[in-house]
Design an enzyme around this catalytic site. Structure first.
Site, PDB file in Angstrom:
ATOM      1  N   TYR A   1      42.556  55.643  28.574  1.00  0.00           N
ATOM      2  CA  TYR A   1      40.940  55.376  28.521  1.00  0.00           C
ATOM      3  C   TYR A   1      40.585  54.818  29.923  1.00  0.00           C
ATOM      4  CZ  TYR A   1      36.407  53.077  27.396  1.00  0.00           C
ATOM      5  OH  TYR A   1      35.013  52.821  27.346  1.00  0.00           O
TER       6      TYR A   1
ATOM      7  N   TRP B   1      37.378  55.010  33.211  1.00  0.00           N
ATOM      8  CA  TRP B   1      36.161  55.490  34.004  1.00  0.00           C
ATOM      9  C   TRP B   1      36.516  56.314  35.100  1.00  0.00           C
ATOM     10  CZ3 TRP B   1      30.412  54.937  34.359  1.00  0.00           C
ATOM     11  CH2 TRP B   1      30.156  54.484  33.103  1.00  0.00           C
TER      12      TRP B   1
END
Ligand SMILES: Nc1nc2c(c(=O)[nH]1)N[C@H]1C(S)=C(S)[C@@H](COP(=O)(O)OP(=O)(O)OC[C@H]3O[C@@H](n4cnc5c(=O)[nH]c(N)nc54)[C@H](O)[C@@H]3O)O[C@H]1N2
Ligand SMILES: Nc1nc2c(c(=O)[nH]1)N[C@H]1C(S)=C(S)[C@@H](COP(=O)(O)OP(=O)(O)OC[C@H]3O[C@@H](n4cnc5c(=O)[nH]c(N)nc54)[C@H](O)[C@@H]3O)O[C@H]1N2
Ligand SMILES: [Mo]
Length: 776
Positions: free
Chosen positions: A110, A112
Site C-alpha cells: 500500500y 502513494w
C-alpha cells in the site's frame, strides 16, 4: 549550460533548472494558480545524504537468509552488488513459491509512491508478482475504507471520490454548506497521480462571494479557511453520528422532513424512524440527547436543523470522520440526514463525501482515457483489509469477518513492499513491529533510508521521478503532462520497473512482463492506446512525439458537470441505483443478514472504543487527532527543508488548547511524552486557541524513530502518532482504519533522546561471508 526540464509530482507540475546535471532550482507550472507550499521539495532532496546509494542487505540476513534472527530494524546493513542482491531475491521468490505456494507472498503493497502512469511502483510490483504466480493483495484503503464498503449497500457501487456534488453546482446553488470535519485547504495541495492546476481555494472563494453560509463542525476551527467566515461548532471527536441524529430528530419531530422523497427514492425510513424517535429502545435521539454526547448545545443543534430544512443545504462529511471506530455510521447517517431533507439529486443539495480532501474532488470526471500499464492477472484471490496486516501476520490461519464473509488469514513468508511506508500508514506500531518480524523475508525498494528501508532484509535503491520519464494523467484533470527525466539515476539506483524486468528475466517471464518494451517504448504504447480511445470519443490529442516534445496537451472540455444522483432523481425507475432495492437504502436487509453488532441494519450511534465520553477518559483524558500534513505528503519528504522547518525543537509539533497545556504545566516548545497502553512518543507542544479543550492534534508523517529500533514498546523520539493509535477495524463490515479514535495522556518529557530518523543507519563495510546461492 543551463536547462529547464518539466516533471511532476502528486503535489504539482514543475520545471527544474539544471546545469551539468546539478539542480539549481524549481519553478512551478506557469498555469498553476496556487502551487503547493512544498513544490520544490523533491528537487531539494533528490541528492540528499539519505539517498540509498546501492543495494544493501541486513547483516544477519546476509549470513543466514530466512533463518536469520528476527531483528529487523535493529541491525547494520551490508552494501552488496546488484548481482548479489538480485540472486538473493530470485532465490527467495523461488523458494517461497515452491515450498509454500504463492499464497505465502504478500504483494498488497500500500502506498502513494510517486506520480506517473508507468513508474507507479505498487503497480509494477503487482504486474511482476502476478506473472510469478500471484500474491496476496490488500483490500480497501486507509483514506476512505469505511465509506467504500458501506456505500455500495446505501447508494450503490460508485467510486468514493465521485460521491460529491460538483463545485460548479455548489457555488451556484448551495445556500448553506455544512462541513463535518471541515475542508482544510492544505489537503487540496495534492491529488493521487498528480495535480496540474490547484483550484479548490478559488472555488471556495467563489462560493463565499455568492453568499453561501458555512458551518464547520469539527474539533478544530482551522479545518475551515478563515476567509470563509464559517460558524464553528467544536464537536467532541467521533460523535458526528450523534450530532446528525440530533439534527434528524428535530427535522422529523417538527414534521419538516420530505416524506415524498423518502417514499419515492428510499427504502427503510420507517425502521430508522422508529430508532430515531426512540420507539425501539426508549431513547429519542433528540437534540438534548445529542448535546450530551457531542458537547454542542441542544439549542444550537435544533436551530441548525431548522436552518438546514429551510434552504438548499449541502452536507459534506470529510473522509477523516469515517477514519474512526464505526466509521461506516457517520457516512450512512450523512446520506440518511440528506434524504430526510429531500434535496439529494438537486443541484447543490444533498450530500458530498470529502469535498476538499484532495484537489480533484468536486471537479468533473472527464471521459478522457488515461494511458495505463496493464496490471495483469493475479491467480491468488485472497485480499486482506489494508489496515489488518498486523492481524494477518500475527494470526495466520484464523478467520476474520469481513463484509459478510469469513476471511481465512494467509500465512505470509515473504513480503515485497514498494512505494509505501508501512511505518506511516499502519496503526499501533508496536504491535506492527512485532508482526513485521514474523515473515522469513522482507524486500523493499526505496529512494531514501526511510523507516521501511531500515526495517527490511533486502533494500534496493530506487530512482525518484526526477530520474526517469513518465506521463501524468489523472481522472479529473484535462491535461496529459510529459514528465521528462531531469537527471541521471543517483548512485546505483534503478527504476522499479527495470528491477522487475531483470527479475522476470531470471524467473523466465521477461517477455510477458516487458512485452518487448523499454521505458520509452511503454510510454509511447500507453499514450497511443489512450489516444485511440480519445479519438473515438471525439478528442484529438497529437501523436506521441509531438506531445512529448511540447510537454503537455490540454483536452478541450466537452462535458457538462452532472448533478450528483440527478439522473436517479429525475427517473428512479429507469436509473435505478445498483443497491439491492434499486433505491437509497436507509435500512439494509443485506447488512442486517450479516448479523454484525458493530454494523447494524441502519445508521446507528455506537460508542467508539475510545472517546471523551467513555470511562477510559479518566486515565487518558486527551483525544488525539492526527491529520494530513500541510508541508509534505504523508511521510514523503519529511527530510526536506520545508518539512524540517515545520518541526519544533526538532520534533513534530502537537497542538493543545491553553487549558490542557496549563493544566499540565506546559509551555510552547516543551517536549512532551504522549502515551497510552499501546505506546509512547515524544512531540513538541504548540499552544493554539483553535482546538476544543480535551483534544490534541498533530500532523502525520514524522519518520518513525524508535529509541531501540526493532524492540516492541520502545519510546518513539520524533512524533509519529501511530505509536498510540489502534489497529482494530471500523467494524466487521469494512475493517477500515480507525486512526482518529485514540485517547492519550500527555506529560512533560524530562529526558529526551536525540532524533536519529535523519541519520544514516549503521552500514558495515565488512566483506560479506561467501554466499551459497542456488543450492536449495
Ligand atoms: N495516524 C494516522 N495515520 C494515517 C492517516 C491518518 O489520518 N492518521 N492517514 C492514512 C492515509 S489516508 C494514508 S493514504 C496513508 C498513507 O501512507 P503511505 O502512502 O504509505 O505514505 P507515503 O509517505 O506516501 O509513502 C510512500 C513511500 O514510497 C516511497 N516512494 C516514493 N516514490 C517511490 C518510487 O518511485 N519507488 C519506490 N520504490 N518508492 C517510492 C517514499 O519514499 C515513501 O517512503 O497513511 C495513513 N496513516
Ligand atoms: N498536504 C497534504 N494533503 C493531503 C495529504 C497529505 O499527506 N498532505 N493526504 C491526502 C490523503 S491520502 C487523504 S486520504 C486526504 C484526507 O483528507 P481528510 O481525511 O479530510 O483529512 P485530515 O487532514 O486527516 O482530517 C481533516 C480534519 O478532520 C478533523 N477530524 C478528525 N476526526 C474528526 C471527528 O471525529 N469529527 C469531526 N467532525 N472532525 C474530525 C480533524 O480536525 C482534521 O483536521 O488528504 C489528502 N491531502
Ligand atoms: Mo489517504
Amino acid at each position: 549550460m543551463k536547462k529547464m526540464t518539466q516533471t511532476a509530482s502528486h503535489w504539482g507540475v514543475f520545471n527544474v533548472e539544471t546545469a551539468n546535471g546539478e539542480i539549481l532550482g524549481t519553478t512551478p507550472f506557469s498555469r498553476d494558480p496556487r502551487p503547493a507550499s512544498y513544490v520544490g521539495s523533491l528537487p531539494e532532496t533528490v541528492r540528499h545524504e539519505l539517498r540509498i546509494e546501492r543495494p544493501h542487505v541486513r547483516e544477519s540476513y546476509l549470513r543466514h537468509r530466512e533463518k536469520a534472527p528476527r531483528n529487523r530494524g535493529g541491525e547494520a546493513f551490508v552494501p552488496v552488488s546488484w548481482e548479489v542482491a538480485l540472486d538473493l531475491i530470485e532465490d527467495e521468490l523461488r523458494r517461497v513459491k515452491d515450498r509454500y505456494g504463492n499464497e505465502a507472498i504478500y504483494g498488497g503493497s500500500y502506498g502513494w509512491a510517486s506520480a506517473g502512469r508507468l513508474h507507479h511502483s505498487p503497480s509494477v510490483l503487482k504486474r511482476f508478482l502476478g506473472l510469478h504466480g500471484g500474491y496476496v493483495d490488500k483490500a480497501g484503503n486507509h483514506s476512505f475504507g469505511a465509506a467504500a464498503h458501506i456505500m455500495p449497500y446505501v447508494i450503490g457501487d460508485r467510486d468514493v471520490p465521485s460521491q460529491s456534488v460538483p463545485f460548479s453546482e455548489m457555488i451556484e446553488h448551495t445556500k448553506l454548506f455544512i462541513m463535518f470535519g471541515g475542508t482544510a485547504l492544505k489537503n487540496s495541495q495534492i491529488d493521487a497521480g498528480g495535480t496540474v492546476l490547484h483550484t479548490v481555494d478559488a472555488c471556495f472563494a467563489a462560493a463565499k462571494a455568492r453568499g453561501i453560509r458555512f458551518v464547520n463542525i469539527s474539533p478544530s476551527r482551522d479545518d475551515a479557511a478563515a476567509s470563509l467566515g464559517a460558524e464553528w461548532l467544536p464537536i467532541r471527536p467521533n460523535t458526528d453520528t450523534a450530532f446528525m441524529l440530533g439534527l434528524a430528530h428535530t427535522i422529523v419531530a417538527e414534521d419538516r422532513h420530505d416524506r415524498a422523497f423518502l417514499a419515492r427514492y428510499c427504502v427503510g425510513f420507517e425502521r430508522f424512524e422508529n430508532y430515531l424517535l426512540g420507539r425501539t429502545d426508549g431513547v429519542p435521539k433528540d437534540a438534548s440527547w445529542a448535546a450530551a454526547l457531542t458537547g454542542i448545545s441542544a439549542s444550537t443543534i435544533a436551530d441548525l436543523a431548522r436552518r438546514m430544512a429551510e434552504t438548499r443545504t449541502l452536507i459534506n462529511t470529510s473522509w477523516s470522520v469515517q477514519r474512526a471506530d464505526h466509521g461506516e455510521q457517520p457516512v450512512w447517517m450523512t446520506v440518511t440526514l440528506a434524504a430526510i431533507l429531500g434535496k439529494i439529486g438537486l443541484p447543490g443539495g444533498g450530500f458530498s463525501l470529502g469535498l476538499g480532501a484532495t484537489n480533484s474532488i468536486g471537479m468533473t470526471c472527464l471521459d478522457i482515457p488515461r494511458p495505463k500499464l496493464p496490471l495483469g492477472p493475479n491467480p491468488i484471490r485472497t485480499h486482506v483489509p489494508v489496515g489488518r496486516v498486523a492481524e494477518m501476520l500475527l494470526n495466520p490461519g484464523t478467520e476474520l469477518q469481513y463484509n459478510g464473509k469469513a476471511l481465512k488469514l494467509p500465512d505470509i513468508k515473504l513480503i515485497y513492499s514498494v512505494g509505501g511506508n508501512p511505518f506511516h500508514h499502519n496503526a499501533n506500531l508496536n504491535r506492527f513491529v512485532e508482526a513485521w518480524q514474523r515473515p522469513d523475508t522482507i524486500i523493499v525498494h526505496e529512494p531514501w533510508w526511510t523507516p521501511p528501508a531500515r526495517f527490511a532484509d533486502i533494500v534496493l535503491p530506487a530512482t525518484t521521478t526526477m530520474e526517469r520519464n513518465d506521463i501524468l494523467a489523472t481522472e479529473r484533470t484535462s491535461f496529459y503532462i510529459a514528465m521528462h527525466k531531469v537527471i541521471e539515476p543517483v548512485g546505483q539506483s534503478r527504476n522499479d520497473f527495470d528491477v522487475f524486468a531483470e527479475l522476470s528475466a531470471r524467473l523466465g517471464f521477461h517477455d510477458a512482463y516487458t512485452c518487448g518494451r523499454n521505458e520509452m517504448g511503454w510510454l509511447r504504447h500507453m499514450y497511443e492506446e489512450a489516444r485511440k480511445i480519445a479519438q473515438e470519443r471525439g478528442y484529438s490529442p497529437p501523436p506521441f512525439d509531438t506531445f512529448w516534445a511540447e510537454g503537455s496537451y490540454e483536452f478541450p472540455s466537452l462535458q457538462q458537470d452532472e448533478t450528483f444522483l440527478g439522473a436517479f432523481r429525475s427517473d428512479p425507475e429507469t436509473n435505478r441505483l445498483d443497491t439491492q432495492s434499486g433505491k437509497i437504502e436507509l435500512t439494509s436487509a443485506l447488512i442486517e443478514s450479516f448479523n454484525y453488532d458493530d454494523c447494524p441494519a441502519h445508521a446507528t450511534w455506537i460508542e467508539p472504543a475510545e472517546w471523551l465520553g467513555s470511562g477510559k477518559a479518566d486515565k487518558y483524558p486527551i483525544h488525539l487527532l492526527s491529520h494530513q500534513p500541510s508541508v509534505r505528503l504523508h511521510s514523503q519528504l519529511d527530510m526536506s527543508p520545508v518539512s524540517r522547518a515545520s518541526k519544533l525543537n526538532g520534533r513534530e509539533p502537537i497542538s493543545l488548547s491553553y487549558e490542557d497545556a496549563s493544566a499540565r504545566g506546559l509551555t510552547e516548545g516543551d517536549l512532551v511524552r504522549v502515551y497510552n497502553d499501546r505506546g509512547a512518543f515524544i512531540a513538541a507542544v504548540k499552544i493554539v486557541d483553535s482546538l476544543r479543550p480535551g483534544v490534541a492534534q498533530m500532523a502525520t508523517g514524522a519518520w518513525y524513530d524508535p529509541s531501540e529500533p526493532g524492540k516492541v514498546g520502545s519510546l518513539e523520539k520524533h512524533g509519529n502518532p501511530n505509536v498510540v493509535t489502534d489497529d482494530r477495524g471500523t467494524s466487521q463490515l469494512a475493517q477500515g482504519s480507525i486512526a482518529q479514535t485514540v485517547l492519550v495522556e500527555i506529560e512533560k518529557c524530562m529526558v529526551a533522546p536525540p532524533v536519529t530518523a535523519f541519520d544514516l543507519p549503521t552500514i558495515t563495510e565488512l566483506p560479506p561471508p561467501p554466499l551459497d546461492i542456488g543450492s536449495r
